[in-house]
Write an enzyme that holds these catalytic residues in place. Structure first.
Site, short mmCIF file in Angstrom:
data_model
loop_
_atom_site.label_atom_id
_atom_site.label_comp_id
_atom_site.label_asym_id
_atom_site.label_seq_id
_atom_site.Cartn_x
_atom_site.Cartn_y
_atom_site.Cartn_z
CB CYS A 92 -0.89 0.06 1.25
SG CYS A 92 -1.96 -1.35 1.48
N GLY A 118 1.01 0.27 -5.21
CA GLY A 118 -0.24 -0.49 -5.28
C GLY A 118 -1.02 -0.13 -6.51
CG ASN A 192 2.38 1.12 3.63
OD1 ASN A 192 2.30 -0.01 3.16
ND2 ASN A 192 3.51 1.81 3.61
N GLY A 193 1.01 -1.36 5.71
CA GLY A 193 1.69 -2.25 6.63
C GLY A 193 0.92 -3.53 6.83
CE1 TYR A 333 10.73 -4.34 -7.76
CE2 TYR A 333 9.34 -4.99 -5.93
CZ TYR A 333 9.53 -4.83 -7.29
OH TYR A 333 8.55 -5.14 -8.17
CB SER A 374 13.43 -2.54 -9.37
OG SER A 374 13.38 -3.86 -9.87
#
Length: 543
Positions: A92, A118, A192-193, A333, A374
């Site tokens: 997220c 996301g 977020n988490g 990343y 990345s």
């Protein structure tokens, strides 16, 4: 800025005999994708089924649509190719704006900048004269929002969310922000988490009669707020946050206040900025602040609770405090290279990872290429240190979704070929070093090696800008079970043989910590070591 330790605030928490409860509010422009179950479990579920929603006035709305089936001579393949699941996914990104008359549009732009965190759902909640407005949907930010519906989100206070979910969980009821009406007042939240004690908390709450409307761990926070015996909504939020364990960067809207909370370990990034008109902006990364022309001021500290309202900004801290454990994969990343995360430039970190690889794992080669996007910055660092040209040897298509149409006649390595195309003129007849950020299952890496050799590379040497991943993450990253991680099962040489490259080297773990210097103790390396700062429950569910 006023700063207070929560211990001095706790004494104001008093007991309440009011029955804890809350009701999910009917969102503005609600889409019919809530709690869908097929009428006949043995049949294939439709894209959308009839649904009834009851709002606060007990009026019932019936929404329905018919089954839709694909009609094509081709096969629709969704989430069936390992290539689409052989990268880690950040769950997220969150954003919050206070004090700007165009809060919803600024929040929309911030979510655009955080889209890499996301891609399966997005939502915004605004407050205008104590009235909450709410829009969320499945898809990219640009697909969910447009000029018309942003005009329906007035107010100078907004929070937003972009979501990546695990397979099968990207239904609308899991798209945030969540908006509810509890015993104190209305509250909206974006998260977020990941809470490592989600399962036990949910089971405990369900025993008391709580009914969950989603499979998201974020909903647990709302139930804890509703069940809190604190004397007001702000203290209920604090009470709830001290019961959850794990990683969380949370943004709340309550009583025309913006409340921001970061977990005591600081696993996930969260930053604060100011715009020229004095308005406040919060976001998962500084790249979001840059887009909306907000000046970066500082991180939200681990364990910090920030409250912004008409009287300004106040700050206090959760108790107890713990050692900082920021996620190292934000630098490897997840985060954008133009972001400053945990006080460090992401671009500089990745370039130095590549330089270390060139120093500690050199190889005779003619060209250095990257697995986009990345791996690009680390490849630049490798090439510069090795004195070898960097070329764009793999071209990435940015227009491939997670659902694609494949001809009935199977195409070898179809998923990789959809996303990555080798440049034969760069590769043919050359010894190639290809730099990537990580190896998860190894399926994509093996196919990339095969693509490069089919394009004429005489040698392919893989360099990975992170240590071998041997453990799952329970702090907000969608990783496979540990048994599926190739570095958990195989040695580096066995992995090299499986992938089919001529040589393989990872960023040494000790060199990574040496690069971080005095900051090295403040990072989480659980995916490389299996040592978890916050132990997950025995049957932890990554939701």
């Amino acid at each position: 800025m006023a700063t207070t330790n929560l211990s001095s605030v706790r004494s104001s928490i008093t007991s309440s005999t009011q029955n804890p409860h809350y009701t999910f509010k009917t969102p503005v422009l609600v889409k019919p994708l809530l709690n869908l179950k097929p009428a006949n479990p043995s049949s294939s579920p439709p894209l959308c089924q009839s649904l009834s929603i009851t709002n606060q006035t007990q009026k019932r709305f019936n929404l329905s649509c018919k089954n839709q089936k694909p009609t094509s001579d081709f096969t629709i393949a969704a989430n069936q190719d390992d290539d689409f699941d052989d990268k880690l996914r950040e769950e997220c990104g969150v954003a919050g704006i206070y004090g700007d008359p165009e809060a919803s549009r600024l929040c929309y732009l911030a979510l655009h900048a955080l889209q890499h965190r996301g891609q399966e759902g997005a939502g915004i909640v605004t407050v205008d004269q104590s009235e909450f407005k709410y829009i969320r949907g499945v898809g990219l930010v640009s697909e969910v929002f447009n000029e018309s519906n942003l005009n329906q989100l007035p107010g100078d206070l907004a929070i937003g969310h972009v979501r990546y979910s695990t397979a099968g969980a990207s239904m609308l009821q899991n798209v945030q922000p969540f908006f509810v009406d509890c015993k104190f007042d209305k509250v909206a939240v974006a998260h977020n988490g990941n809470f490592v004690n989600y399962s036990s908390l949910r089971a405990k709450l369900e025993e008391t009669g709580a009914i969950f409307n989603s499979s998201s761990d974020t909903e647990v926070v709302l139930h804890l707020i509703a069940h809190s015996k604190a004397s007001n909504l702000l203290l209920s939020i604090v009470d709830a946050c001290e019961q959850v364990k794990g990683a969380y960067s949370l943004v709340f809207v309550i009583e025309e206040k913006l409340v921001v909370v970061r977990d005591p370990h600081g696993f996930r990034p969260l930053v604060m900025g100011r715009r020229s008109n004095g308005s406040y902006a919060f976001a998962s990364e500084t790249c979001a602040l840059d887009l909306i022309e907000a000046t970066y001021e500082r991180e939200v500290h681990p364990g910090e609770v920030i409250v912004v309202d008409k009287d300004g900004l106040q700050s206090f801290y959760l108790t107890p405090q713990f050692e900082r454990r920021a996620c190292i994969f934000e630098h490897i990343y997840f985060s954008q290279p133009n972001s400053v995360v945990f006080g460090r430039s992401v671009y500089q970190s990745r370039r130095e990872f590549g330089e270390i690889l060139a120093t500690e794992a050199p190889v005779d080669c003619d060209v250095v290429i990257a697995v986009p996007d990345s791996g690009v910055v680390a490849a630049l660092g490798y090439a510069a240190k090795a004195g070898v040209p960097f070329e764009q040897g793999l071209i990435r298509s940015h227009y491939v979704g997670r659902t694609f149409i494949e001809p009935t006649q199977k195409i070898r390595d179809f998923g990789v070929k959809l996303k990555l195309a080798p440049v034969r003129g760069v590769i043919e007849g050359k010894r190639v070093v290809v730099v990537d950020d990580s190896i998860v299952r190894g399926t994509t890496s093996s196919k990339i090696v095969r693509l490069l050799k089919e394009a004429g590379a005489t040698e392919v040497h893989m360099r990975i800008a992170s240590p071998p991943m041997v453990a799952s993450c329970y702090y907000g990253v969608d990783t496979p079970n540990a048994e599926e991680l190739i570095s958990k099962r195989l040695s580096i040489e066995e992995t090299r043989k499986y992938i089919g490259c001529d040589s393989l080297a990872f960023l040494p773990f000790d060199s990574l910590k040496k690069l971080l210097k005095e900051d090295s103790s403040g990072f989480c390396y659980a995916c490389f070591t299996g040592n978890y700062p916050v132990p997950p429950e025995r049957k932890a569910v990554k939701v």
